[in-house]
Scaffold this motif. Structure first.
Motif, PDB file in Angstrom:
ATOM      1  N   ILE A   1      60.079  29.491  51.032  1.00  0.00           N
ATOM      2  CA  ILE A   1      61.166  29.596  50.886  1.00  0.00           C
ATOM      3  C   ILE A   1      62.161  27.727  50.323  1.00  0.00           C
ATOM      4  O   ILE A   1      61.727  27.818  51.787  1.00  0.00           O
ATOM      5  N   LEU A   2      62.442  27.943  49.173  1.00  0.00           N
ATOM      6  CA  LEU A   2      63.711  26.111  49.457  1.00  0.00           C
ATOM      7  C   LEU A   2      65.143  26.877  49.552  1.00  0.00           C
ATOM      8  O   LEU A   2      65.187  27.643  48.107  1.00  0.00           O
TER       9      LEU A   2
ATOM     10  N   GLY B   1      65.911  17.603  53.347  1.00  0.00           N
ATOM     11  CA  GLY B   1      65.990  18.916  54.244  1.00  0.00           C
ATOM     12  C   GLY B   1      65.148  19.369  55.810  1.00  0.00           C
ATOM     13  O   GLY B   1      64.450  18.798  55.334  1.00  0.00           O
ATOM     14  N   THR B   2      65.749  20.417  55.758  1.00  0.00           N
ATOM     15  CA  THR B   2      64.920  20.853  57.486  1.00  0.00           C
ATOM     16  C   THR B   2      63.964  21.983  56.873  1.00  0.00           C
ATOM     17  O   THR B   2      63.947  22.504  56.703  1.00  0.00           O
ATOM     18  N   ALA B   3      62.634  21.443  57.428  1.00  0.00           N
ATOM     19  CA  ALA B   3      61.720  22.386  57.333  1.00  0.00           C
ATOM     20  C   ALA B   3      61.544  23.560  59.298  1.00  0.00           C
ATOM     21  O   ALA B   3      62.005  22.891  60.315  1.00  0.00           O
TER      22      ALA B   3
ATOM     23  N   MET C   1      58.203  17.039  48.696  1.00  0.00           N
ATOM     24  CA  MET C   1      58.635  17.408  49.927  1.00  0.00           C
ATOM     25  C   MET C   1      58.384  18.983  50.581  1.00  0.00           C
ATOM     26  O   MET C   1      57.869  18.993  52.202  1.00  0.00           O
ATOM     27  N   GLN C   2      57.667  19.639  49.380  1.00  0.00           N
ATOM     28  CA  GLN C   2      56.932  21.397  50.021  1.00  0.00           C
ATOM     29  C   GLN C   2      55.992  20.512  50.423  1.00  0.00           C
ATOM     30  O   GLN C   2      55.803  21.105  51.869  1.00  0.00           O
TER      31      GLN C   2
ATOM     32  N   ALA D   1      54.979  24.420  58.174  1.00  0.00           N
ATOM     33  CA  ALA D   1      57.167  25.096  58.491  1.00  0.00           C
ATOM     34  C   ALA D   1      56.642  26.155  57.273  1.00  0.00           C
ATOM     35  O   ALA D   1      55.743  26.379  55.897  1.00  0.00           O
ATOM     36  N   ASN D   2      57.195  27.091  56.757  1.00  0.00           N
ATOM     37  CA  ASN D   2      57.321  28.075  55.589  1.00  0.00           C
ATOM     38  C   ASN D   2      58.532  28.584  55.207  1.00  0.00           C
ATOM     39  O   ASN D   2      58.858  28.910  53.901  1.00  0.00           O
ATOM     40  N   ALA D   3      58.770  27.157  54.446  1.00  0.00           N
ATOM     41  CA  ALA D   3      60.684  27.425  53.801  1.00  0.00           C
ATOM     42  C   ALA D   3      61.297  25.852  54.648  1.00  0.00           C
ATOM     43  O   ALA D   3      61.306  25.026  55.500  1.00  0.00           O
ATOM     44  N   VAL D   4      61.956  25.849  53.608  1.00  0.00           N
ATOM     45  CA  VAL D   4      62.970  24.212  53.687  1.00  0.00           C
ATOM     46  C   VAL D   4      64.483  25.074  53.701  1.00  0.00           C
ATOM     47  O   VAL D   4      64.500  25.536  52.227  1.00  0.00           O
ATOM     48  N   VAL D   5      64.895  24.489  54.453  1.00  0.00           N
ATOM     49  CA  VAL D   5      66.832  24.823  54.474  1.00  0.00           C
ATOM     50  C   VAL D   5      67.563  23.448  54.659  1.00  0.00           C
ATOM     51  O   VAL D   5      67.299  22.085  54.631  1.00  0.00           O
TER      52      VAL D   5
END
Length: 97
Positions: free
Chosen positions: A2-3, A91-93, A58-59, A67-71
């Motif tokens: 999720i991004l 972003g923040t992982a 980045m992913q 991580a499973n998301a970056v916010v």
């Protein structure tokens, strides 16, 4: 993965903050004038390609942190002497559940 540009993800809870991650595009040299619509479309395509590469990097960096998301994603486009441009996404992982 999720991004998102937001600091939270609706319906998910952030379980763990993994760290700041970023991705950058390679330098892309532009050797054309912006005077025609065709050249503007070519430039738009180059920026889109560079953004995609930066997001992919980045992913990958977030995946290495498990991580499973970056916010909180931000995107920055910088130019150098009108001939080069760089795309940086940061972003923040996090791990969400």
């Amino acid at each position: 993965m999720i991004l998102t540009t937001t600091n939270s993800i609706e319906g998910f809870k952030i379980i763990e903050y993994k760290g700041i991650v970023s991705g950058t595009s390679s330098e892309i040299k532009t050797k054309f004038s912006f005077k025609t619509e065709k050249n503007m479309q070519m430039f738009d395509d180059l920026i889109s390609e560079a953004k995609e590469k930066a997001f992919q990097k980045m992913q990958t960096n977030a995946s290495h942190l498990k991580a499973n998301a970056v916010v909180g994603i931000s995107l920055d486009i910088e130019t150098e002497a009108g001939s080069y441009f760089f795309v940086v996404v940061t972003g923040t992982a996090v791990t969400v559940a």
